[in-house]
Write a protein that holds these residues in place. Structure first.
Motif, PDB file in Angstrom:
ATOM      1  N   ARG A  76       0.856  -1.201   0.000  1.00  7.40           N
ATOM      2  CA  ARG A  76       0.000   0.000   0.000  1.00  7.40           C
ATOM      3  C   ARG A  76       0.891   1.250   0.000  1.00  7.40           C
ATOM      4  O   ARG A  76       1.897   1.301   0.696  1.00  7.40           O
ATOM      5  CB  ARG A  76      -0.911   0.005   1.232  1.00  7.40           C
ATOM      6  N   ASP A  77       0.495   2.258  -0.764  1.00 10.59           N
ATOM      7  CA  ASP A  77       1.287   3.485  -0.879  1.00 10.59           C
ATOM      8  C   ASP A  77       0.915   4.469   0.240  1.00 10.59           C
ATOM      9  O   ASP A  77       0.023   5.302   0.091  1.00 10.59           O
ATOM     10  CB  ASP A  77       1.061   4.122  -2.257  1.00 10.59           C
ATOM     11  N   LYS A 116       2.783   6.855   1.411  1.00 13.83           N
ATOM     12  CA  LYS A 116       3.235   8.208   1.083  1.00 13.83           C
ATOM     13  C   LYS A 116       2.093   8.986   0.410  1.00 13.83           C
ATOM     14  O   LYS A 116       1.820  10.138   0.748  1.00 13.83           O
ATOM     15  CB  LYS A 116       4.443   8.124   0.144  1.00 13.83           C
ATOM     16  N   LYS A 117       1.411   8.321  -0.503  1.00 12.46           N
ATOM     17  CA  LYS A 117       0.283   8.923  -1.221  1.00 12.46           C
ATOM     18  C   LYS A 117      -0.866   9.242  -0.254  1.00 12.46           C
ATOM     19  O   LYS A 117      -1.489  10.302  -0.328  1.00 12.46           O
ATOM     20  CB  LYS A 117      -0.182   7.931  -2.296  1.00 12.46           C
TER      21      LYS A 117
END
Length: 288
Positions: free
Chosen positions: A76-77, A79-80
């Motif tokens: 899972r990102d 940072k985004k």
């Protein structure tokens, strides 16, 4: 099961204290060298972070790379997610800066259900102690580096356990609830495998609420912190009520702030990332 080791580098959003002390898990313990050792599934792992290098080693049932990827939600990102939430307002931005290493674990559904029933009106040291005693008595033993660890017991392993036996472990009023929930799961009154396949969060919550000892807050914790991973839910406890009132509602008497008010603001402001927002706000307010 064999000893395995993996080294990860430059992983965004991976601070050990933020992950293991943010209230989502109870079986990870701080060691003298600053590392953490934990038991999940049939795995016992120690995690140490030095600069950007994360060393993970221990006893792992399956391939350690795949196990770590799944459990620590590495695909899972984050940072985004943080960038999106930080744009909402300064409060959110500040709370993310404080707990920017938080990563939501994909914990076993059954263990998460029982752990959060135990967590009701309880403090973290007591919760951890009860879970440890329950695992030691009814789970399987894993020995690593001369020390014994115990897996969390399955519903089948708890099948014959009586309410009195739970009481003897210090569960207090939760003894009956754990007993009843175990029986409901064993008889498939609530089918955990079915729940895992159901994409409808409302329906899954309703099924969780039908289990003994599970109210709205505990149901939302299970939805957010287990492998169900519904990021849109917003568990509300005393800290979350406080921070949401202080920052957004500003009601003079905090006790008058309703769950409905908080949920409405959470949905409007944070949308399908409300659960992540809750974690940053909760951790920031409780720790500060």
């Amino acid at each position: 099961m064999k000893k395995q080791k993996i080294v990860l580098q430059n992983i965004d959003s991976f601070e050990l204290k933020d992950i293991f002390e943010c209230g989502q898990c109870f079986r990870w313990n701080l060691q003298e060298d600053g590392s953490y050792t934990g038991v999940f599934g049939k795995n016992v792992l120690n995690i140490k972070k030095e600069n950007d290098k994360i060393t993970i080693e221990g006893i792992c049932q399956n391939d350690i790379q795949k196990t770590v990827e799944e459990y620590f939600d590495l695909n899972r990102d984050y940072k985004k997610i943080k960038q999106k939430l930080a744009q909402i307002d300064e409060n959110m931005k500040t709370s993310i800066q404080y707990g920017e290493g938080i990563r939501l674990l994909n914990q076993d559904l059954w263990e998460t259900i029982v752990s959060f029933i135990i967590s009701a009106n309880n403090n973290i040291p007591r919760i951890k102690g009860i879970i440890e005693r329950l695992s030691k008595k009814y789970g399987d033993k894993i020995t690593w580096e001369g020390k014994d660890y115990y897996t969390f017991p399955t519903p089948e392993q708890l099948k014959e356990v009586t309410i009195q036996e739970y009481r003897n472990l210090g569960l207090g009023f939760r003894d009956k609830r754990i007993y009843e929930t175990t029986q409901m799961v064993l008889t498939k009154q609530v089918d955990l495998e079915e729940i895992k396949q159901n994409p409808n969060t409302f329906e899954v919550r309703e099924q969780l609420l039908s289990l003994s000892g599970i109210g709205p807050k505990v149901a939302d914790c299970i939805l957010l912190f287990s492998t169900l991973k519904r990021l849109e839910v917003f568990p509300i406890d005393v800290w979350v009520r406080r921070v949401m009132n202080d920052l957004y509602i500003k009601q003079q008497d905090e006790a008058k702030v309703s769950k409905k008010q908080i949920e409405k603001i959470a949905t409007e402001k944070f949308g399908d990332l409300a659960g992540m927002a809750q974690q940053y706000l909760f951790y920031w307010r409780r720790e500060k």
